[in-house]
Design a protein around this motif. Sequence first.
Motif, PDB file in Angstrom:
ATOM      1  N   ALA A 284      47.897  73.074  30.792  1.00 27.91           N
ATOM      2  CA  ALA A 284      47.237  71.974  30.679  1.00 27.91           C
ATOM      3  C   ALA A 284      45.801  71.463  29.494  1.00 27.91           C
ATOM      4  CB  ALA A 284      45.519  73.553  31.532  1.00 27.91           C
ATOM      5  N   PRO A 285      46.045  71.527  28.841  1.00 23.25           N
ATOM      6  CA  PRO A 285      45.551  70.235  28.263  1.00 23.25           C
ATOM      7  C   PRO A 285      46.802  69.039  27.932  1.00 23.25           C
ATOM      8  CG  PRO A 285      46.111  72.535  26.905  1.00 23.25           C
ATOM      9  CD  PRO A 285      46.633  72.344  27.488  1.00 23.25           C
ATOM     10  N   LEU A 286      47.784  69.341  27.860  1.00 22.15           N
ATOM     11  CA  LEU A 286      48.790  68.249  28.263  1.00 22.15           C
ATOM     12  C   LEU A 286      48.991  67.457  29.118  1.00 22.15           C
ATOM     13  CD1 LEU A 286      51.998  70.311  26.433  1.00 22.15           C
ATOM     14  CD2 LEU A 286      51.143  68.737  25.480  1.00 22.15           C
ATOM     15  N   ALA A 287      48.450  68.192  30.721  1.00 22.77           N
ATOM     16  CA  ALA A 287      48.628  67.539  31.879  1.00 22.77           C
ATOM     17  C   ALA A 287      47.084  66.703  31.523  1.00 22.77           C
ATOM     18  CB  ALA A 287      48.262  68.263  32.656  1.00 22.77           C
ATOM     19  N   THR A 288      45.872  66.995  30.982  1.00 20.05           N
ATOM     20  CA  THR A 288      45.074  66.158  30.902  1.00 20.05           C
ATOM     21  C   THR A 288      45.732  64.975  30.328  1.00 20.05           C
ATOM     22  OG1 THR A 288      43.541  67.872  30.312  1.00 20.05           O
ATOM     23  CG2 THR A 288      42.839  66.345  29.811  1.00 20.05           C
ATOM     24  N   LEU A 289      45.876  65.101  28.575  1.00 27.10           N
ATOM     25  CA  LEU A 289      46.412  64.281  28.360  1.00 27.10           C
ATOM     26  C   LEU A 289      47.717  62.851  28.927  1.00 27.10           C
ATOM     27  CD1 LEU A 289      46.924  65.800  24.495  1.00 27.10           C
ATOM     28  CD2 LEU A 289      45.659  64.372  25.566  1.00 27.10           C
ATOM     29  N   HIS A 290      48.713  63.320  29.525  1.00 27.62           N
ATOM     30  CA  HIS A 290      49.310  62.782  30.158  1.00 27.62           C
ATOM     31  C   HIS A 290      48.771  61.863  31.053  1.00 27.62           C
ATOM     32  CE1 HIS A 290      53.308  61.555  32.184  1.00 27.62           C
ATOM     33  NE2 HIS A 290      52.481  62.044  33.036  1.00 27.62           N
ATOM     34  N   ALA A 291      47.700  62.705  31.473  1.00 21.78           N
ATOM     35  CA  ALA A 291      46.736  61.983  32.837  1.00 21.78           C
ATOM     36  C   ALA A 291      45.889  60.326  32.024  1.00 21.78           C
ATOM     37  CB  ALA A 291      45.731  62.363  33.654  1.00 21.78           C
ATOM     38  N   MET A 292      45.923  60.387  30.409  1.00 21.13           N
ATOM     39  CA  MET A 292      44.477  59.005  29.871  1.00 21.13           C
ATOM     40  C   MET A 292      45.575  58.448  29.250  1.00 21.13           C
ATOM     41  SD  MET A 292      43.225  62.065  27.085  1.00 21.13           S
ATOM     42  CE  MET A 292      41.676  60.617  26.306  1.00 21.13           C
ATOM     43  N   PRO A 293      45.241  57.224  30.037  1.00 16.89           N
ATOM     44  CA  PRO A 293      45.973  55.786  29.854  1.00 16.89           C
ATOM     45  C   PRO A 293      45.718  55.164  28.166  1.00 16.89           C
ATOM     46  CG  PRO A 293      43.563  55.898  30.820  1.00 16.89           C
ATOM     47  CD  PRO A 293      43.330  57.269  30.612  1.00 16.89           C
ATOM     48  N   ALA A 294      45.970  54.722  27.846  1.00 13.81           N
ATOM     49  CA  ALA A 294      46.481  54.364  26.259  1.00 13.81           C
ATOM     50  C   ALA A 294      45.553  54.313  25.709  1.00 13.81           C
ATOM     51  CB  ALA A 294      47.512  53.531  25.827  1.00 13.81           C
ATOM     52  N   ASP A 295      44.045  53.466  26.248  1.00 16.40           N
ATOM     53  CA  ASP A 295      42.904  53.246  25.688  1.00 16.40           C
ATOM     54  C   ASP A 295      41.973  54.036  25.642  1.00 16.40           C
ATOM     55  OD1 ASP A 295      42.383  52.844  28.519  1.00 16.40           O
ATOM     56  OD2 ASP A 295      41.095  51.373  29.010  1.00 16.40           O
ATOM     57  N   ALA A 296      42.137  55.128  26.128  1.00  8.69           N
ATOM     58  CA  ALA A 296      41.868  56.207  26.216  1.00  8.69           C
ATOM     59  C   ALA A 296      42.243  57.540  25.502  1.00  8.69           C
ATOM     60  CB  ALA A 296      41.511  57.209  27.497  1.00  8.69           C
ATOM     61  N   LEU A 297      43.031  57.187  25.399  1.00  9.85           N
ATOM     62  CA  LEU A 297      43.777  58.013  24.075  1.00  9.85           C
ATOM     63  C   LEU A 297      43.359  57.760  22.420  1.00  9.85           C
ATOM     64  CD1 LEU A 297      47.623  58.581  25.054  1.00  9.85           C
ATOM     65  CD2 LEU A 297      45.895  60.398  24.400  1.00  9.85           C
ATOM     66  N   ALA A 298      43.636  56.482  22.790  1.00 11.86           N
ATOM     67  CA  ALA A 298      43.108  55.626  21.147  1.00 11.86           C
ATOM     68  C   ALA A 298      41.102  55.615  21.513  1.00 11.86           C
ATOM     69  CB  ALA A 298      43.643  54.127  21.291  1.00 11.86           C
ATOM     70  N   HIS A 299      40.331  55.748  22.423  1.00 17.05           N
ATOM     71  CA  HIS A 299      39.315  56.083  22.289  1.00 17.05           C
ATOM     72  C   HIS A 299      38.472  57.902  21.934  1.00 17.05           C
ATOM     73  CE1 HIS A 299      35.054  55.345  23.219  1.00 17.05           C
ATOM     74  NE2 HIS A 299      34.985  56.846  23.789  1.00 17.05           N
ATOM     75  N   ALA A 300      39.903  58.480  22.251  1.00 15.41           N
ATOM     76  CA  ALA A 300      39.688  59.767  21.110  1.00 15.41           C
ATOM     77  C   ALA A 300      40.019  59.916  20.247  1.00 15.41           C
ATOM     78  CB  ALA A 300      40.544  60.394  22.947  1.00 15.41           C
ATOM     79  N   VAL A 301      40.997  59.295  20.009  1.00 17.44           N
ATOM     80  CA  VAL A 301      41.533  59.322  18.505  1.00 17.44           C
ATOM     81  C   VAL A 301      40.118  58.648  17.663  1.00 17.44           C
ATOM     82  CG1 VAL A 301      42.816  57.778  16.538  1.00 17.44           C
ATOM     83  CG2 VAL A 301      44.190  59.043  18.548  1.00 17.44           C
ATOM     84  N   GLN A 302      39.858  57.604  17.902  1.00 16.20           N
ATOM     85  CA  GLN A 302      38.511  57.029  17.902  1.00 16.20           C
ATOM     86  C   GLN A 302      37.557  58.597  16.686  1.00 16.20           C
ATOM     87  OE1 GLN A 302      38.350  53.670  15.589  1.00 16.20           O
ATOM     88  NE2 GLN A 302      40.400  54.366  15.680  1.00 16.20           N
ATOM     89  N   ALA A 303      36.959  58.913  18.208  1.00 11.89           N
ATOM     90  CA  ALA A 303      36.052  59.602  17.613  1.00 11.89           C
ATOM     91  C   ALA A 303      35.977  61.314  17.457  1.00 11.89           C
ATOM     92  CB  ALA A 303      35.700  60.514  19.417  1.00 11.89           C
ATOM     93  N   LEU A 304      38.053  61.224  17.531  1.00 11.05           N
ATOM     94  CA  LEU A 304      38.695  62.563  16.465  1.00 11.05           C
ATOM     95  C   LEU A 304      37.756  61.984  14.823  1.00 11.05           C
ATOM     96  CD1 LEU A 304      41.612  63.982  18.689  1.00 11.05           C
ATOM     97  CD2 LEU A 304      39.502  65.300  17.834  1.00 11.05           C
ATOM     98  N   LEU A 305      38.487  60.574  14.840  1.00  9.78           N
ATOM     99  CA  LEU A 305      38.050  60.646  13.432  1.00  9.78           C
ATOM    100  C   LEU A 305      36.830  60.402  12.611  1.00  9.78           C
ATOM    101  CD1 LEU A 305      41.078  57.625  13.048  1.00  9.78           C
ATOM    102  CD2 LEU A 305      41.562  60.405  11.719  1.00  9.78           C
ATOM    103  N   GLY A 306      35.762  60.477  13.722  1.00  6.52           N
ATOM    104  CA  GLY A 306      34.310  60.569  13.400  1.00  6.52           C
ATOM    105  C   GLY A 306      34.229  59.155  12.978  1.00  6.52           C
TER     106      GLY A 306
END
Length: 323
Positions: free
Chosen positions: A120-142
């Motif tokens: 399930a989480p892998l499917a969520t990640l697979h559906a996220m475009p690169a810019d969304a992944l980058a945005h999520a990384v920035q959020a995780l790093l605070g």
Amino acid sequence: MVQRILEPAEIESIDHIAIARVRLPDLAEIFTARAQRLRQLAPGNPIGPYLLLMATVADAQHVVAQSLAQSPDFAPLSPEAINRAGEHCMPLLPAQDAGAPHAAAALFERLATTAPELAAPLATLHAMPADALAHAVQALLGLLPAGDHPIDTTIAPLLMAALQLDRTVLASQLREKDMPMLDVHTVCPVCGTLPVASIVRIGGRYQGLRYLHCGLCATEWHMVRVKCSHCETTEGISYYAVEGQGDALKAETCDQCHHYRKIAYMEKDPMVEPLADDLASLALDVMMGEAGYGRANGNPLLWLADDDEDGDDGGVEMVGVRG
């Protein structure tokens, strides 16, 4: 022969060339050692199944890391970049520059075959475009306002595992002499992030020395013992361990800043691994919270929702030793 323990001031006066100032990650063993330790700590642990799942993630990180080291996306830093970081006392590979992890696709593909429970989480990640992944990384790093950018705790450990891969592969290509002397000693000289824990090592140049361990790139850097790794004071330092769980892992607390960070001792257990042992010791976190100390920072492989409660600690007793 009686071995005298040097005072912090004495250690700091020693020529830094004689002390191994940093310990860079070895791709051949960093993730496999972590996986082995997680499996060793899982039996009887309240979060044992999760530790085993993260061991599977570490196994996948190891496999993918071997191929990433040869990828053009992971070219070594140029001498110019290394010199520039040294001149400005800045980290070599600042975490705030991170975008979508290059390792994400390969890691998630590997996990899809080895960890079906992560579908399930892998499917969520697979559906996220690169810019969304980058945005999520920035959020995780605070690096983004927390209130405006909620963290999805189901995908956070996997995204951080991909970022760990990126940064660990890059860090493994560096040399000890490349390390800049930072103005802030409590952050990683490679990526500038806070340590997840510290470890007192054994063997060779590292014998008896305490190193802070980066949870992102696995670089370790020297800091004298009996010194707060959060505010750097040497006053009011105490050590606590959970009764009946040995002396290989303790919480180092500071009465000045009221924070704590765990410290592992290889002389007590040669198999300790800072990130794994920190992850597997939630009972110690509960005890320190009840004692009024806050964690200096979290573990990249464990994310809890804001309204999660630690619950009953089962009556575990805590032993304190004044430093």
